[in-house]
Scaffold this motif. Structure first.
Motif, PDB file in Angstrom:
ATOM      1  N   TYR A  63       0.833  -1.192   0.000  1.00  0.00           N
ATOM      2  CA  TYR A  63       0.000   0.000   0.000  1.00  0.00           C
ATOM      3  C   TYR A  63       0.875   1.252   0.000  1.00  0.00           C
ATOM      4  O   TYR A  63       1.989   1.249   0.546  1.00  0.00           O
ATOM      5  CB  TYR A  63      -0.925   0.021   1.226  1.00  0.00           C
ATOM      6  CG  TYR A  63      -1.839  -1.188   1.304  1.00  0.00           C
ATOM      7  CD1 TYR A  63      -3.134  -1.136   0.801  1.00  0.00           C
ATOM      8  CD2 TYR A  63      -1.406  -2.387   1.877  1.00  0.00           C
ATOM      9  CE1 TYR A  63      -3.984  -2.252   0.869  1.00  0.00           C
ATOM     10  CE2 TYR A  63      -2.238  -3.502   1.941  1.00  0.00           C
ATOM     11  CZ  TYR A  63      -3.522  -3.420   1.434  1.00  0.00           C
ATOM     12  OH  TYR A  63      -4.341  -4.517   1.490  1.00  0.00           O
ATOM     13  N   ALA A  64       0.340   2.308  -0.617  1.00  0.00           N
ATOM     14  CA  ALA A  64       1.031   3.593  -0.628  1.00  0.00           C
ATOM     15  C   ALA A  64       0.213   4.598   0.170  1.00  0.00           C
ATOM     16  O   ALA A  64      -1.030   4.530   0.198  1.00  0.00           O
ATOM     17  CB  ALA A  64       1.210   4.080  -2.064  1.00  0.00           C
ATOM     18  N   ARG A  79      -3.408  12.497   2.448  1.00  0.00           N
ATOM     19  CA  ARG A  79      -4.081  12.470   3.758  1.00  0.00           C
ATOM     20  C   ARG A  79      -3.337  11.542   4.714  1.00  0.00           C
ATOM     21  O   ARG A  79      -3.199  11.833   5.908  1.00  0.00           O
ATOM     22  CB  ARG A  79      -5.531  12.000   3.606  1.00  0.00           C
ATOM     23  CG  ARG A  79      -6.470  13.053   3.049  1.00  0.00           C
ATOM     24  CD  ARG A  79      -7.853  12.457   2.751  1.00  0.00           C
ATOM     25  NE  ARG A  79      -8.463  11.862   3.931  1.00  0.00           N
ATOM     26  CZ  ARG A  79      -9.130  12.547   4.855  1.00  0.00           C
ATOM     27  NH1 ARG A  79      -9.268  13.860   4.734  1.00  0.00           N
ATOM     28  NH2 ARG A  79      -9.677  11.927   5.887  1.00  0.00           N
ATOM     29  N   GLY A  80      -2.861  10.399   4.192  1.00  0.00           N
ATOM     30  CA  GLY A  80      -2.111   9.468   5.017  1.00  0.00           C
ATOM     31  C   GLY A  80      -0.809  10.064   5.514  1.00  0.00           C
ATOM     32  O   GLY A  80      -0.408   9.860   6.673  1.00  0.00           O
ATOM     33  N   GLY A  86       3.890   2.823   4.702  1.00  0.00           N
ATOM     34  CA  GLY A  86       4.561   3.835   3.896  1.00  0.00           C
ATOM     35  C   GLY A  86       5.966   3.444   3.492  1.00  0.00           C
ATOM     36  O   GLY A  86       6.520   3.999   2.529  1.00  0.00           O
ATOM     37  N   GLU A  87       6.546   2.498   4.216  1.00  0.00           N
ATOM     38  CA  GLU A  87       7.886   1.992   3.886  1.00  0.00           C
ATOM     39  C   GLU A  87       7.806   0.735   3.019  1.00  0.00           C
ATOM     40  O   GLU A  87       8.767  -0.021   2.913  1.00  0.00           O
ATOM     41  CB  GLU A  87       8.654   1.705   5.175  1.00  0.00           C
ATOM     42  CG  GLU A  87       8.926   2.951   6.005  1.00  0.00           C
ATOM     43  CD  GLU A  87       9.482   2.641   7.391  1.00  0.00           C
ATOM     44  OE1 GLU A  87       9.587   1.431   7.735  1.00  0.00           O
ATOM     45  OE2 GLU A  87       9.792   3.592   8.123  1.00  0.00           O
ATOM     46  N   ASP A  88       6.634   0.497   2.416  1.00  0.00           N
ATOM     47  CA  ASP A  88       6.392  -0.610   1.485  1.00  0.00           C
ATOM     48  C   ASP A  88       6.469  -1.976   2.158  1.00  0.00           C
ATOM     49  O   ASP A  88       6.867  -2.974   1.545  1.00  0.00           O
ATOM     50  CB  ASP A  88       7.370  -0.544   0.300  1.00  0.00           C
ATOM     51  CG  ASP A  88       6.798  -1.219  -0.940  1.00  0.00           C
ATOM     52  OD1 ASP A  88       5.558  -1.198  -1.103  1.00  0.00           O
ATOM     53  OD2 ASP A  88       7.570  -1.786  -1.735  1.00  0.00           O
ATOM     54  N   ILE A  89       6.100  -2.034   3.433  1.00  0.00           N
ATOM     55  CA  ILE A  89       6.028  -3.309   4.162  1.00  0.00           C
ATOM     56  C   ILE A  89       4.585  -3.792   4.111  1.00  0.00           C
ATOM     57  O   ILE A  89       3.665  -3.042   4.459  1.00  0.00           O
ATOM     58  CB  ILE A  89       6.492  -3.129   5.620  1.00  0.00           C
ATOM     59  CG1 ILE A  89       7.966  -2.720   5.659  1.00  0.00           C
ATOM     60  CG2 ILE A  89       6.273  -4.405   6.430  1.00  0.00           C
ATOM     61  CD1 ILE A  89       8.457  -2.326   7.041  1.00  0.00           C
ATOM     62  N   SER A  90       4.370  -5.014   3.671  1.00  0.00           N
ATOM     63  CA  SER A  90       3.002  -5.544   3.582  1.00  0.00           C
ATOM     64  C   SER A  90       2.468  -5.846   4.981  1.00  0.00           C
ATOM     65  O   SER A  90       3.247  -6.071   5.922  1.00  0.00           O
ATOM     66  CB  SER A  90       2.980  -6.821   2.742  1.00  0.00           C
ATOM     67  OG  SER A  90       3.609  -7.881   3.438  1.00  0.00           O
ATOM     68  N   PRO A  91       1.151  -5.868   5.150  1.00  0.00           N
ATOM     69  CA  PRO A  91       0.588  -6.233   6.460  1.00  0.00           C
ATOM     70  C   PRO A  91       1.057  -7.600   6.945  1.00  0.00           C
ATOM     71  O   PRO A  91       1.303  -7.791   8.142  1.00  0.00           O
ATOM     72  CB  PRO A  91      -0.921  -6.206   6.206  1.00  0.00           C
ATOM     73  CG  PRO A  91      -1.097  -5.214   5.108  1.00  0.00           C
ATOM     74  CD  PRO A  91       0.091  -5.407   4.213  1.00  0.00           C
ATOM     75  N   LEU A 127      -6.632   7.126   3.474  1.00  0.00           N
ATOM     76  CA  LEU A 127      -5.271   7.349   3.960  1.00  0.00           C
ATOM     77  C   LEU A 127      -4.240   6.531   3.188  1.00  0.00           C
ATOM     78  O   LEU A 127      -3.052   6.898   3.143  1.00  0.00           O
ATOM     79  CB  LEU A 127      -5.179   6.996   5.459  1.00  0.00           C
ATOM     80  CG  LEU A 127      -6.158   7.740   6.372  1.00  0.00           C
ATOM     81  CD1 LEU A 127      -6.046   7.211   7.797  1.00  0.00           C
ATOM     82  CD2 LEU A 127      -5.902   9.227   6.334  1.00  0.00           C
ATOM     83  N   ILE A 128      -4.663   5.419   2.616  1.00  0.00           N
ATOM     84  CA  ILE A 128      -3.776   4.559   1.838  1.00  0.00           C
ATOM     85  C   ILE A 128      -4.495   4.103   0.577  1.00  0.00           C
ATOM     86  O   ILE A 128      -5.726   4.207   0.476  1.00  0.00           O
ATOM     87  CB  ILE A 128      -3.322   3.321   2.644  1.00  0.00           C
ATOM     88  CG1 ILE A 128      -4.539   2.462   3.052  1.00  0.00           C
ATOM     89  CG2 ILE A 128      -2.496   3.705   3.855  1.00  0.00           C
ATOM     90  CD1 ILE A 128      -4.172   1.134   3.710  1.00  0.00           C
ATOM     91  N   ARG A 129      -3.738   3.612  -0.375  1.00  0.00           N
ATOM     92  CA  ARG A 129      -4.291   2.985  -1.574  1.00  0.00           C
ATOM     93  C   ARG A 129      -3.392   1.830  -1.953  1.00  0.00           C
ATOM     94  O   ARG A 129      -2.205   1.830  -1.631  1.00  0.00           O
ATOM     95  CB  ARG A 129      -4.390   3.993  -2.728  1.00  0.00           C
ATOM     96  CG  ARG A 129      -3.063   4.642  -3.094  1.00  0.00           C
ATOM     97  CD  ARG A 129      -3.189   5.593  -4.275  1.00  0.00           C
ATOM     98  NE  ARG A 129      -1.953   6.323  -4.495  1.00  0.00           N
ATOM     99  CZ  ARG A 129      -0.866   5.810  -5.091  1.00  0.00           C
ATOM    100  NH1 ARG A 129      -0.888   4.561  -5.525  1.00  0.00           N
ATOM    101  NH2 ARG A 129       0.219   6.542  -5.253  1.00  0.00           N
ATOM    102  N   GLU A 130      -3.970   0.852  -2.639  1.00  0.00           N
ATOM    103  CA  GLU A 130      -3.162  -0.276  -3.092  1.00  0.00           C
ATOM    104  C   GLU A 130      -2.220   0.158  -4.195  1.00  0.00           C
ATOM    105  O   GLU A 130      -2.570   1.006  -5.021  1.00  0.00           O
ATOM    106  CB  GLU A 130      -4.061  -1.420  -3.594  1.00  0.00           C
ATOM    107  CG  GLU A 130      -4.774  -2.165  -2.495  1.00  0.00           C
ATOM    108  CD  GLU A 130      -5.440  -3.430  -3.005  1.00  0.00           C
ATOM    109  OE1 GLU A 130      -4.914  -4.044  -3.952  1.00  0.00           O
ATOM    110  OE2 GLU A 130      -6.497  -3.794  -2.446  1.00  0.00           O
ATOM    111  N   HIS A 131      -1.023  -0.438  -4.216  1.00  0.00           N
ATOM    112  CA  HIS A 131      -0.074  -0.139  -5.275  1.00  0.00           C
ATOM    113  C   HIS A 131      -0.644  -0.591  -6.603  1.00  0.00           C
ATOM    114  O   HIS A 131      -1.289  -1.628  -6.702  1.00  0.00           O
ATOM    115  CB  HIS A 131       1.237  -0.921  -5.025  1.00  0.00           C
ATOM    116  CG  HIS A 131       2.202  -0.132  -4.185  1.00  0.00           C
ATOM    117  ND1 HIS A 131       3.573  -0.294  -4.263  1.00  0.00           N
ATOM    118  CD2 HIS A 131       1.985   0.842  -3.255  1.00  0.00           C
ATOM    119  CE1 HIS A 131       4.162   0.535  -3.405  1.00  0.00           C
ATOM    120  NE2 HIS A 131       3.208   1.219  -2.783  1.00  0.00           N
TER     121      HIS A 131
END
Length: 280
Positions: free
Chosen positions: A209-210, A214-215, A245-250, A276-280
């Motif tokens: 997620y990016a 707002r995020g 935000g550091e490109d770490i997946s859940p 606040l986030i969106r999928e890459h």
């Protein structure tokens, strides 16, 4: 009785019969009985008998994710067993975290997914508590046994055609009349790692997620958005948002932090809903 520290000698008269000492009630070696002696999966074969703390659970009146969250909060030790017809699945929980699992044709994350799938189909679920130390010994059981090499600090299970031995730091703590057709060992990890649901059941957890503008504002301490976000999600939410935000997946974040995946799912849904986030 001869003194083993001195030179060997033959006693002049036959020694008197020696009466074996009475068993020490504090003897730490426990004789365990297998709960599923006919089971094929390795994990199931070595699960000990344990009266269930919860039995007969079905998805009609017990949400499995809520139950798993409850066990996680309780730092519960033991195993779950789901049965549906002739299908079965087994999951070992350590500190309330699923750490190893087995089904007819799967182990690990796929078997964890199998248990959830069976439960949704109508399987009955039971939860069997175990001592923490015993759970740790069992946590290394996977799809294969390794060549046995007993070290001074070996913790795990040693299986052989004559039975199984449970070791903790090189000491025998329990035995069980459950076998493998060959000799092998299942070393326990120092700290068992949490199983994550496979992508087929929790694709969202494996996505990246990016952060939206707002995020990014939510992480900026000087903004009103940050104060609102902190009030709603607290420091755990801030840390998770920063990781996204550091490109770490859940899924990766759950492994790093030992946070239950279903807790993260709620936050991901909130973050997406709030833009606040969106999928890459």
């Amino acid at each position: 009785m001869t003194d083993s520290s001195g030179p060997p000698h033959t006693p002049a008269v036959p020694p008197a019969p020696v009466t074996p000492p009475a068993p020490d009630p504090a003897d730490p070696v426990t004789a365990l009985r297998p709960m599923f002696p006919e089971a094929a999966p390795f994990l199931a074969r070595f699960l000990p008998e344990s009266a269930p703390s919860h039995a007969g659970l079905t998805h009609h009146f017990c949400d499995l994710h809520a139950f798993l969250k409850y066990l996680h909060e309780q730092a519960w030790y033991g195993y779950l067993h789901a049965a549906y017809g002739d299908q079965q699945a087994f999951v070992l929980l350590y500190e309330g975290r699923a750490v190893t699992a087995a089904a007819a044709s799967a182990t690990g994350e796929q078997a964890l997914g199998e248990l959830l799938s069976l439960y949704e189909q109508g399987a009955r679920l039971s939860a069997h508590p175990l001592p923490a130390q015993l759970t740790h010994v069992l946590s290394g059981i996977g799809s294969r046994a390794w060549k046995f090499n007993l070290t001074e600090d070996f913790t795990g299970l040693h299986a052989r055609p004559g039975g199984a031995i449970f070791y903790v730091k090189g000491e025998i703590t329990a035995t069980m009349p459950a076998t493998l057709p060959y000799e092998g060992a299942f070393p326990a990890p120092l700290r068992p790692q949490t199983l994550i649901l496979p992508r087929s059941l929790a694709g969202w957890a494996h996505h990246h997620y990016a952060l939206t503008l707002r995020g990014k504002d939510a992480l900026n301490a000087i903004t009103d958005m940050h104060q609102t976000f902190r009030a709603r999600h607290g420091q755990p939410g801030i840390a998770f948002m920063r990781a996204l935000g550091e490109d770490i997946s859940p899924a990766e974040y759950a492994l790093r932090t030992d946070i239950a995946l279903h807790d993260l799912e709620t936050m991901v849904q909130d973050f997406l809903t709030d833009g606040l986030i969106r999928e890459h």
